[in-house]
Design an enzyme around this catalytic site. Sequence first.
Site, PDB file in Angstrom:
ATOM      1  N   TYR A  25      -1.689  -0.717  10.359  1.00 46.92           N
ATOM      2  CA  TYR A  25      -1.891  -1.143   8.960  1.00 46.92           C
ATOM      3  C   TYR A  25      -0.707  -0.715   8.092  1.00 46.92           C
ATOM      4  CZ  TYR A  25      -3.862  -1.473   4.250  1.00 46.92           C
ATOM      5  OH  TYR A  25      -4.062  -1.768   2.920  1.00 46.92           O
ATOM      6  N   SER A  66       0.851  -1.190   0.000  1.00 50.77           N
ATOM      7  CA  SER A  66       0.000   0.000   0.000  1.00 50.77           C
ATOM      8  C   SER A  66       0.887   1.241   0.000  1.00 50.77           C
ATOM      9  CB  SER A  66      -0.885   0.025   1.240  1.00 50.77           C
ATOM     10  OG  SER A  66      -1.519   1.293   1.359  1.00 50.77           O
TER      11      SER A  66
HETATM   12  P1  NAP Z   1     -11.504  -6.616  -0.129  1.00 50.58           P
HETATM   13  O1  NAP Z   1     -12.365  -6.255  -1.273  1.00 50.58           O
HETATM   14  O2  NAP Z   1     -12.027  -6.489   1.247  1.00 50.58           O
HETATM   15  O3  NAP Z   1     -10.960  -8.087  -0.380  1.00 50.58           O
HETATM   16  C1  NAP Z   1     -10.158  -8.713   0.595  1.00 50.58           C
HETATM   17  C2  NAP Z   1     -10.010 -10.164   0.182  1.00 50.58           C
HETATM   18  O4  NAP Z   1      -9.227 -10.800   1.210  1.00 50.58           O
HETATM   19  C3  NAP Z   1     -11.326 -10.881   0.077  1.00 50.58           C
HETATM   20  O5  NAP Z   1     -11.290 -11.802  -0.967  1.00 50.58           O
HETATM   21  C4  NAP Z   1     -11.422 -11.607   1.418  1.00 50.58           C
HETATM   22  O6  NAP Z   1     -12.171 -12.788   1.218  1.00 50.58           O
HETATM   23  C5  NAP Z   1      -9.963 -11.917   1.692  1.00 50.58           C
HETATM   24  N1  NAP Z   1      -9.725 -12.093   3.116  1.00 50.58           N
HETATM   25  C6  NAP Z   1      -9.956 -11.202   4.102  1.00 50.58           C
HETATM   26  N2  NAP Z   1      -9.679 -11.748   5.286  1.00 50.58           N
HETATM   27  C7  NAP Z   1      -9.254 -13.015   5.019  1.00 50.58           C
HETATM   28  C8  NAP Z   1      -8.835 -14.100   5.837  1.00 50.58           C
HETATM   29  N3  NAP Z   1      -8.812 -14.005   7.182  1.00 50.58           N
HETATM   30  N4  NAP Z   1      -8.467 -15.252   5.232  1.00 50.58           N
HETATM   31  C9  NAP Z   1      -8.522 -15.368   3.884  1.00 50.58           C
HETATM   32  N5  NAP Z   1      -8.902 -14.390   3.075  1.00 50.58           N
HETATM   33  C10 NAP Z   1      -9.272 -13.232   3.646  1.00 50.58           C
HETATM   34  O7  NAP Z   1     -10.163  -5.761  -0.136  1.00 50.58           O
HETATM   35  P2  NAP Z   1      -9.190  -5.285  -1.313  1.00 50.58           P
HETATM   36  O8  NAP Z   1      -9.233  -3.819  -1.340  1.00 50.58           O
HETATM   37  O9  NAP Z   1      -9.430  -6.054  -2.538  1.00 50.58           O
HETATM   38  O10 NAP Z   1      -7.798  -5.682  -0.653  1.00 50.58           O
HETATM   39  C11 NAP Z   1      -6.859  -6.530  -1.273  1.00 50.58           C
HETATM   40  C12 NAP Z   1      -5.472  -6.103  -0.818  1.00 50.58           C
HETATM   41  O11 NAP Z   1      -5.214  -4.784  -1.290  1.00 50.58           O
HETATM   42  C13 NAP Z   1      -5.268  -6.071   0.684  1.00 50.58           C
HETATM   43  O12 NAP Z   1      -4.011  -6.618   0.997  1.00 50.58           O
HETATM   44  C14 NAP Z   1      -5.296  -4.587   1.008  1.00 50.58           C
HETATM   45  O13 NAP Z   1      -4.570  -4.280   2.171  1.00 50.58           O
HETATM   46  C15 NAP Z   1      -4.664  -4.021  -0.239  1.00 50.58           C
HETATM   47  N6  NAP Z   1      -4.948  -2.599  -0.480  1.00 50.58           N
HETATM   48  C16 NAP Z   1      -6.209  -2.171  -0.706  1.00 50.58           C
HETATM   49  C17 NAP Z   1      -6.445  -0.825  -0.910  1.00 50.58           C
HETATM   50  C18 NAP Z   1      -7.829  -0.282  -1.141  1.00 50.58           C
HETATM   51  O14 NAP Z   1      -8.021   0.941  -1.042  1.00 50.58           O
HETATM   52  N7  NAP Z   1      -8.804  -1.114  -1.469  1.00 50.58           N
HETATM   53  C19 NAP Z   1      -5.383   0.100  -0.876  1.00 50.58           C
HETATM   54  C20 NAP Z   1      -4.091  -0.386  -0.638  1.00 50.58           C
HETATM   55  C21 NAP Z   1      -3.888  -1.728  -0.453  1.00 50.58           C
HETATM   56  P3  NAP Z   1     -13.091 -13.524   2.303  1.00 50.58           P
HETATM   57  O15 NAP Z   1     -13.823 -12.485   3.077  1.00 50.58           O
HETATM   58  O16 NAP Z   1     -13.949 -14.410   1.445  1.00 50.58           O
HETATM   59  O17 NAP Z   1     -12.133 -14.312   3.129  1.00 50.58           O
END
Ligand code: NAP
Length: 260
Positions: free
Chosen positions: A150, A137
Amino acid sequence: MSTALITGASEGIGATYARRFAARGHDLVLVARNTDKLEGLAAELRAAHAVSVEVITADLTDATHLGLVEKRLRVGGPVDILVNNAGAALMGPFHGNDPNKMEALIRLNITAPTLLASAAVDGMAARGNGAIINIGSVVSLMPAYFPGIYAATKAYILTLSQGLAAEMGPKGVYVQAVLPAATRTAIWAKAGVDVEQIPNVMSVDDLVDAALVGFDRRESVTIPPLADASLWETFEGARAALPSGLGGTPADRYRTPVTT
Ligand code: NAP
């Protein structure tokens, strides 16, 4: 045909990577907790792209579940691309935050990607070929703007990626750290934040498409919203200018005790 294992593939950035890699003809292993969503995506991708898709239901904060995914990487069919994407955010400052929530975040954002990379590199090094994409991030570069742990978990991901790239690059393993800024996914609502209140949010399609341009260019660090690449190069250059042979004796500037 190569295989990509994607964690957090049930929605958001991970599901988008799954769609993109399936469209490129990769077989997939999809990992997350929500089996229904994973199976729905798997059916969609098998039908659309004639690829093979395995589903592993796993809570990556659970050591036993994590072990199943590690086992798939070590002894299942070859996995050529690991996308360490599953993650969560934890809002609120460090002071007063729930230690149990912090510990769970460390298991998901740090322990799981570390052990999965460890499980993946054996086969990749033996084959002299492979790729690991770690989702970090931009907040890892600006911790003062994102209180709590985080940002620190994502700083670990960046440092791990850069260290792994240095170690595994010569063995044929490409490592990319992707540093998204705010991206329109469910992560915000899950953390209790209204994404509509955040300015400059990127769509998840744009984020993954840009990250894949960086992947295809074999960038070690990809920051999709950063327009001026020289800013990152300057930042990295400052770090590289630190002397490499630090050690031995204290610097002269620490030889004068502070007098009160
Ligand atoms: P998201 O839409 O909430 O998706 C998160 C994914 O991780 C889901 O598929 C969820 O699936 C899975 N997950 C969560 N907890 C889990 C657990 N305990 N075990 C296994 N799987 C788990 O979030 P996203 O934005 O796509 O995030 C993906 C990555 O991008 C993360 O590492 C996040 O930190 C990073 N990121 C996101 C942003 C942003 O603004 N969106 C910015 C910077 C970095 P289930 O609930 O089915 O387990």
